[in-house]
Design an enzyme around this catalytic site. Structure first.
Site, PDB file in Angstrom:
ATOM      1  N   GLY A 121       0.801  -1.226   0.000  1.00 61.51           N
ATOM      2  CA  GLY A 121       0.000   0.000   0.000  1.00 61.51           C
ATOM      3  C   GLY A 121       0.826   1.264   0.000  1.00 61.51           C
ATOM      4  O   GLY A 121       0.295   2.350  -0.226  1.00 61.51           O
ATOM      5  N   THR A 122       2.130   1.132   0.239  1.00 60.25           N
ATOM      6  CA  THR A 122       2.991   2.330   0.274  1.00 60.25           C
ATOM      7  C   THR A 122       2.917   3.059  -1.066  1.00 60.25           C
ATOM      8  O   THR A 122       2.881   2.422  -2.119  1.00 60.25           O
ATOM      9  CB  THR A 122       4.451   1.905   0.571  1.00 60.25           C
ATOM     10  OG1 THR A 122       4.453   1.166   1.782  1.00 60.25           O
ATOM     11  CG2 THR A 122       5.362   3.112   0.707  1.00 60.25           C
ATOM     12  N   THR A 123       2.909   4.383  -1.008  1.00 63.52           N
ATOM     13  CA  THR A 123       2.887   5.180  -2.251  1.00 63.52           C
ATOM     14  C   THR A 123       4.254   5.834  -2.466  1.00 63.52           C
ATOM     15  O   THR A 123       5.072   5.898  -1.549  1.00 63.52           O
ATOM     16  CB  THR A 123       1.802   6.265  -2.183  1.00 63.52           C
ATOM     17  OG1 THR A 123       2.012   7.047  -0.995  1.00 63.52           O
ATOM     18  CG2 THR A 123       0.416   5.664  -2.149  1.00 63.52           C
ATOM     19  N   GLY A 133      -0.694   9.573  -4.314  1.00 64.01           N
ATOM     20  CA  GLY A 133      -0.836   8.510  -5.318  1.00 64.01           C
ATOM     21  C   GLY A 133      -2.257   8.477  -5.859  1.00 64.01           C
ATOM     22  O   GLY A 133      -2.490   8.207  -7.045  1.00 64.01           O
ATOM     23  N   THR A 134      -3.221   8.777  -4.998  1.00 58.07           N
ATOM     24  CA  THR A 134      -4.633   8.783  -5.414  1.00 58.07           C
ATOM     25  C   THR A 134      -4.892   9.913  -6.415  1.00 58.07           C
ATOM     26  O   THR A 134      -5.647   9.741  -7.383  1.00 58.07           O
ATOM     27  CB  THR A 134      -5.528   8.954  -4.169  1.00 58.07           C
ATOM     28  OG1 THR A 134      -5.189   7.912  -3.265  1.00 58.07           O
ATOM     29  CG2 THR A 134      -6.998   8.873  -4.512  1.00 58.07           C
ATOM     30  N   HIS A 150      -4.014  16.800   2.473  1.00 59.85           N
ATOM     31  CA  HIS A 150      -3.538  15.782   3.413  1.00 59.85           C
ATOM     32  C   HIS A 150      -2.790  16.453   4.570  1.00 59.85           C
ATOM     33  O   HIS A 150      -2.326  17.585   4.433  1.00 59.85           O
ATOM     34  CB  HIS A 150      -2.565  14.807   2.722  1.00 59.85           C
ATOM     35  CG  HIS A 150      -3.254  13.691   2.000  1.00 59.85           C
ATOM     36  ND1 HIS A 150      -3.540  13.743   0.654  1.00 59.85           N
ATOM     37  CD2 HIS A 150      -3.714  12.487   2.433  1.00 59.85           C
ATOM     38  CE1 HIS A 150      -4.136  12.620   0.284  1.00 59.85           C
ATOM     39  NE2 HIS A 150      -4.263  11.839   1.344  1.00 59.85           N
ATOM     40  N   HIS A 151      -2.601  15.696   5.634  1.00 61.57           N
ATOM     41  CA  HIS A 151      -1.882  16.142   6.836  1.00 61.57           C
ATOM     42  C   HIS A 151      -0.434  16.578   6.521  1.00 61.57           C
ATOM     43  O   HIS A 151       0.140  16.184   5.502  1.00 61.57           O
ATOM     44  CB  HIS A 151      -1.862  15.002   7.859  1.00 61.57           C
ATOM     45  CG  HIS A 151      -1.323  13.709   7.314  1.00 61.57           C
ATOM     46  ND1 HIS A 151       0.023  13.446   7.259  1.00 61.57           N
ATOM     47  CD2 HIS A 151      -1.949  12.629   6.773  1.00 61.57           C
ATOM     48  CE1 HIS A 151       0.208  12.247   6.730  1.00 61.57           C
ATOM     49  NE2 HIS A 151      -0.972  11.734   6.417  1.00 61.57           N
ATOM     50  N   LYS A 191       2.666  14.039   5.544  1.00 59.33           N
ATOM     51  CA  LYS A 191       2.735  13.243   4.304  1.00 59.33           C
ATOM     52  C   LYS A 191       3.984  13.628   3.519  1.00 59.33           C
ATOM     53  O   LYS A 191       4.257  14.813   3.318  1.00 59.33           O
ATOM     54  CB  LYS A 191       1.469  13.464   3.468  1.00 59.33           C
ATOM     55  CG  LYS A 191       1.406  12.563   2.248  1.00 59.33           C
ATOM     56  CD  LYS A 191       0.014  12.492   1.657  1.00 59.33           C
ATOM     57  CE  LYS A 191      -0.038  11.690   0.362  1.00 59.33           C
ATOM     58  NZ  LYS A 191       0.352  10.279   0.548  1.00 59.33           N
ATOM     59  N   ASN A 242      -4.518   3.321  -3.369  1.00 57.55           N
ATOM     60  CA  ASN A 242      -5.642   3.520  -2.462  1.00 57.55           C
ATOM     61  C   ASN A 242      -6.468   2.248  -2.356  1.00 57.55           C
ATOM     62  O   ASN A 242      -7.104   1.836  -3.323  1.00 57.55           O
ATOM     63  CB  ASN A 242      -6.505   4.691  -2.923  1.00 57.55           C
ATOM     64  CG  ASN A 242      -7.312   5.229  -1.761  1.00 57.55           C
ATOM     65  OD1 ASN A 242      -7.959   4.450  -1.057  1.00 57.55           O
ATOM     66  ND2 ASN A 242      -7.247   6.521  -1.528  1.00 57.55           N
ATOM     67  N   PHE A 243      -6.430   1.637  -1.171  1.00 57.57           N
ATOM     68  CA  PHE A 243      -7.154   0.384  -0.952  1.00 57.57           C
ATOM     69  C   PHE A 243      -8.552   0.627  -0.381  1.00 57.57           C
ATOM     70  O   PHE A 243      -9.256  -0.322  -0.067  1.00 57.57           O
ATOM     71  CB  PHE A 243      -6.354  -0.522  -0.008  1.00 57.57           C
ATOM     72  CG  PHE A 243      -5.254  -1.262  -0.711  1.00 57.57           C
ATOM     73  CD1 PHE A 243      -5.478  -2.518  -1.252  1.00 57.57           C
ATOM     74  CD2 PHE A 243      -4.009  -0.695  -0.880  1.00 57.57           C
ATOM     75  CE1 PHE A 243      -4.483  -3.196  -1.927  1.00 57.57           C
ATOM     76  CE2 PHE A 243      -3.000  -1.358  -1.549  1.00 57.57           C
ATOM     77  CZ  PHE A 243      -3.231  -2.612  -2.081  1.00 57.57           C
TER      78      PHE A 243
END
Ligand SMILES: NC(=O)c1ccc[n+]([C@@H]2O[C@H](COP(=O)([O-])OP(=O)(O)OC[C@H]3O[C@@H](n4cnc5c(N)ncnc54)[C@H](OP(=O)(O)O)[C@@H]3O)[C@@H](O)[C@H]2O)c1
Length: 205
Positions: A33-35, A103-104, A93-94, A97, A60-61
């Site tokens: 899942g790592t981007t 990635g999304t 995002h926070h 990051k 994105n899972f």
């Protein structure tokens, strides 16, 4: 790790590919899942083949976000025909990051480009000039503790339509990663989670 059926890897872009190698050499299937490690995708695919393991990767899972991808694809197709509408995107995002755009955001941009003939290029950076008609501008903002917000919008003189996905917690992501782990158990090959989602939900072959 040696006793696991499937390993799940969500770490950081620097660690991801070396972890993939270690897991593949052990002959274990994995969910990644790592981007931010896209430059190693081909090498990871080769590793899966050489070690006869199964790898599912994805930016994105989240089940909701994968539904959002399908909605974005439909909307991009529709608004491509309605030439009075332009398209835009942004994500928040926070402040911890490390990669940008998300990635999304890259997946959403690829969906828009693929489904809107009028758009040929995405632009993730600041545009300090007039935007070209075939460019899709997607901006990234980093602040505070925001778990993840992605918006794709369509704008005309008359109105604006915004499609927005907001992460409330990590449960949707964890569920998707577990579904991917169940799916890849016992299989070999290199798969993108979006394709698996489509197989599972839309019954695609
Ligand atoms: N695909 C998706 O659906 C999805 C969803 C969310 C996040 N992500 C991505 O997943 C990654 C992790 O995000 P996060 O928010 O969970 O980060 P995080 O809260 O910083 O968690 C990362 C975890 O990985 C561990 N770690 C760091 N380096 C490692 C290594 N070399 N080997 C093994 N473990 C290591 C960290 O342990 P320590 O704390 O001990 O350092 C930490 O527990 C990011 O790339 C993010 O973009 C993807």
């Amino acid at each position: 790790m040696r006793d696991a059926d499937v390993c799940i890897e969500f770490t950081n872009p620097q660690a991801a590919f070396s972890n993939i190698k270690k897991i593949a050499v052990l002959g274990k299937n994995m969910v990644i899942g790592t981007t931010g490690w896209d430059e190693y995708l081909t090498e990871a695919e080769n590793l899966a083949a050489e070690n006869k393991v199964g790898i599912v990767y994805g930016s994105n899972f989240s089940i909701g976000m994968n539904a959002f991808f399908e909605i974005t694809e439909f909307a991009a197709n529709l608004f491509d025909k309605l030439t009075e509408y332009d398209v835009f995107g942004f994500e928040l995002h926070h402040n911890r990051k490390v990669d940008s755009p998300s990635g999304t955001a890259k997946i959403l941009s690829e969906i828009v480009l693929k489904n809107m003939e009028r758009k040929n290029r995405f632009q993730f950076d600041r545009v300090n000039r007039k935007i070209e008609a075939d460019e899709f501008h997607f901006a990234s903002i980093r602040a505070g503790n925001i778990p993840g917000i992605h918006t794709v919008g369509f704008d005309s003189e008359a109105d604006t339509i915004e499609l927005k996905h907001t992460v409330r917690n990590r449960e949707g992501l964890a569920l998707g990663a577990l579904k991917a782990a169940e799916w890849i158990n016992g299989k070999t090959g290199f798969f993108n989670f979006r394709d698996i989602f489509r197989k599972m939900v839309l019954q695609e072959k």
